[in-house]
Design a protein around this motif. Structure first.
Motif, PDB file in Angstrom:
ATOM      1  N   ARG A   1       1.748   0.430   4.058  1.00  0.00           N
ATOM      2  CA  ARG A   1       0.721  -0.358   3.778  1.00  0.00           C
ATOM      3  C   ARG A   1       1.262  -1.262   2.492  1.00  0.00           C
ATOM      4  O   ARG A   1       0.750  -2.357   2.589  1.00  0.00           O
ATOM      5  CB  ARG A   1      -0.570   0.383   3.419  1.00  0.00           C
ATOM      6  CG  ARG A   1      -1.089   0.950   4.437  1.00  0.00           C
ATOM      7  CD  ARG A   1      -2.299   1.356   3.983  1.00  0.00           C
ATOM      8  NE  ARG A   1      -2.451   2.359   3.049  1.00  0.00           N
ATOM      9  CZ  ARG A   1      -2.551   3.574   3.012  1.00  0.00           C
ATOM     10  NH1 ARG A   1      -2.422   4.159   4.289  1.00  0.00           N
ATOM     11  NH2 ARG A   1      -2.542   4.519   2.156  1.00  0.00           N
ATOM     12  N   ASN A   2       2.119  -1.012   1.585  1.00  0.00           N
ATOM     13  CA  ASN A   2       2.523  -1.511   0.524  1.00  0.00           C
ATOM     14  C   ASN A   2       3.090  -2.838   0.949  1.00  0.00           C
ATOM     15  O   ASN A   2       3.471  -4.040   0.240  1.00  0.00           O
ATOM     16  CB  ASN A   2       3.413  -0.752  -0.474  1.00  0.00           C
ATOM     17  CG  ASN A   2       2.456   0.079  -1.193  1.00  0.00           C
ATOM     18  OD1 ASN A   2       1.301  -0.239  -1.344  1.00  0.00           O
ATOM     19  ND2 ASN A   2       3.108   1.081  -1.756  1.00  0.00           N
ATOM     20  N   ARG A   3       3.765  -2.766   2.386  1.00  0.00           N
ATOM     21  CA  ARG A   3       4.366  -3.957   2.877  1.00  0.00           C
ATOM     22  C   ARG A   3       3.422  -5.280   3.534  1.00  0.00           C
ATOM     23  O   ARG A   3       4.072  -6.000   4.127  1.00  0.00           O
ATOM     24  CB  ARG A   3       5.552  -3.741   3.746  1.00  0.00           C
ATOM     25  CG  ARG A   3       6.770  -2.873   3.264  1.00  0.00           C
ATOM     26  CD  ARG A   3       7.637  -2.398   4.060  1.00  0.00           C
ATOM     27  NE  ARG A   3       8.120  -3.414   5.096  1.00  0.00           N
ATOM     28  CZ  ARG A   3       8.651  -3.195   6.488  1.00  0.00           C
ATOM     29  NH1 ARG A   3       8.387  -2.144   6.893  1.00  0.00           N
ATOM     30  NH2 ARG A   3       8.719  -4.347   6.985  1.00  0.00           N
ATOM     31  N   ILE A   4       2.275  -4.690   3.510  1.00  0.00           N
ATOM     32  CA  ILE A   4       1.394  -5.590   4.489  1.00  0.00           C
ATOM     33  C   ILE A   4       0.265  -6.297   3.309  1.00  0.00           C
ATOM     34  O   ILE A   4      -0.314  -5.515   2.453  1.00  0.00           O
ATOM     35  CB  ILE A   4       0.720  -4.916   5.576  1.00  0.00           C
ATOM     36  CG1 ILE A   4       1.693  -4.441   6.422  1.00  0.00           C
ATOM     37  CG2 ILE A   4      -0.568  -5.827   6.153  1.00  0.00           C
ATOM     38  CD1 ILE A   4       1.184  -3.473   7.620  1.00  0.00           C
ATOM     39  N   SER A   5       0.009  -7.553   3.420  1.00  0.00           N
ATOM     40  CA  SER A   5      -1.413  -8.179   2.972  1.00  0.00           C
ATOM     41  C   SER A   5      -2.147  -8.565   3.923  1.00  0.00           C
ATOM     42  O   SER A   5      -1.835  -9.481   4.585  1.00  0.00           O
ATOM     43  CB  SER A   5      -0.760  -9.133   1.922  1.00  0.00           C
ATOM     44  OG  SER A   5      -2.192  -9.948   1.616  1.00  0.00           O
ATOM     45  N   PHE A   6      -3.356  -8.027   4.015  1.00  0.00           N
ATOM     46  CA  PHE A   6      -4.308  -8.365   5.032  1.00  0.00           C
ATOM     47  C   PHE A   6      -5.510  -8.755   4.282  1.00  0.00           C
ATOM     48  O   PHE A   6      -6.375  -8.286   3.644  1.00  0.00           O
ATOM     49  CB  PHE A   6      -4.683  -7.117   5.800  1.00  0.00           C
ATOM     50  CG  PHE A   6      -5.671  -7.349   6.947  1.00  0.00           C
ATOM     51  CD1 PHE A   6      -5.675  -8.652   7.443  1.00  0.00           C
ATOM     52  CD2 PHE A   6      -6.567  -6.323   7.476  1.00  0.00           C
ATOM     53  CE1 PHE A   6      -6.489  -8.777   8.617  1.00  0.00           C
ATOM     54  CE2 PHE A   6      -7.357  -6.693   8.656  1.00  0.00           C
ATOM     55  CZ  PHE A   6      -7.475  -7.770   9.252  1.00  0.00           C
ATOM     56  N   ASN A   7      -5.861 -10.257   4.586  1.00  0.00           N
ATOM     57  CA  ASN A   7      -6.771 -11.039   3.886  1.00  0.00           C
ATOM     58  C   ASN A   7      -7.796 -11.488   4.802  1.00  0.00           C
ATOM     59  O   ASN A   7      -7.530 -11.830   6.068  1.00  0.00           O
ATOM     60  CB  ASN A   7      -6.375 -12.434   3.402  1.00  0.00           C
ATOM     61  CG  ASN A   7      -5.173 -12.074   2.209  1.00  0.00           C
ATOM     62  OD1 ASN A   7      -5.661 -11.522   0.993  1.00  0.00           O
ATOM     63  ND2 ASN A   7      -4.168 -12.170   2.387  1.00  0.00           N
TER      64      ASN A   7
END
Length: 253
Positions: free
Chosen positions: A233-239
């Motif tokens: 999850r720390n490798r993903i940015s979901f905006n």
């Protein structure tokens, strides 16, 4: 020299009530810049069937002022009847082309006949091809069936096509329909925005932008990301843009 009319026909909420209206508004501004006079007929906010002007674009809504369920239904059923009255105000010789992006079988039939009779180019802006899996009834869903019929049968060589994707572009070109692809478009010069760094450059950035509809699997996307490990999850940015946290909870319970 008198500017020729470019009619834009839609059941969207012009000028900015939904995504389709925003797209057509951008088209209208492009048309205006080419010295044509766009004239939009829509189901936008009711104006008691009177003409209005927005950004130098003339438009008229065929929506009834009473917005209860009965009148919304009548507005759809009687749309073509009211549309004919609007178009009859103009001389066919003054109309350069007609662009439309949705509508019933009767609307397709009327516009095709009018176009052929007066030798006026007719263009369809195609932005959707639904999948049966999006609906509980699958291929029996009436919205799916109508959209499928539009893309397979109603869009033919009697008109030209604007396709939002390469998939639609390839489909229509395979049917020998004159087609141009114009992806998502908006008037960026009149949109206020600020640049903001939402995440470090090395992470995977995922963006959802728009109004959440029943066919957008936003909840499943959030749930899938939540199932990942902390390191993943720390490798993903979901905006998510276009819906607040409260609206998200309200829509997806």
């Amino acid at each position: 020299m008198k500017e020729k009319l470019f009619l834009i026909i839609t059941v969207n909420k012009f000028p900015h009530g939904d995504a389709g209206a925003v797209r057509l508004n951008a088209f209208a501004k492009m048309i205006l810049s080419k010295n044509f006079q766009p004239y939009v007929v829509s189901l936008g906010e009711s104006s008691d069937f009177s003409e209005k002007t927005f950004d130098n674009i003339k438009h008229i809504s065929l929506r009834y002022s009473d917005d209860n369920l009965l009148y919304r239904f009548l507005g759809r059923i009687l749309y073509v009847k009211h549309l004919k009255k609007v178009i009859d105000r103009f001389s066919p010789n003054d109309i350069a082309a007609i662009l439309f992006d949705s509508g019933s079988t009767s609307l397709f039939k009327y516009l095709k006949q009018y176009s052929k009779k007066h030798n006026i180019p007719l263009v369809f802006d195609d932005v959707e091809w639904y999948s049966a899996s999006e609906y509980k009834l699958g291929c029996l869903n009436p919205f799916y069936r109508h959209n499928n019929m539009i893309n397979k049968k109603l869009i033919d060589r009697s008109l030209k096509s604007v396709a939002i994707s390469t998939f639609l572009e390839d489909h229509f070109k395979s049917k020998d329909i004159r087609t141009i692809r114009i992806p998502v478009i908006m008037d960026t010069e009149n949109i206020s925005f600020s640049k903001k760094q939402f995440a470090p450059d090395k992470v995977i950035k995922i963006i959802y932008a728009g109004q959440v509809g029943g066919k957008d699997h936003l909840l499943e996307m959030v749930e899938a990301i939540s199932m990942l490990s902390d390191a993943e999850r720390n490798r993903i940015s979901f905006n998510i843009f276009g819906i607040t946290r409260q609206q998200f909870v309200s829509v997806f319970n």
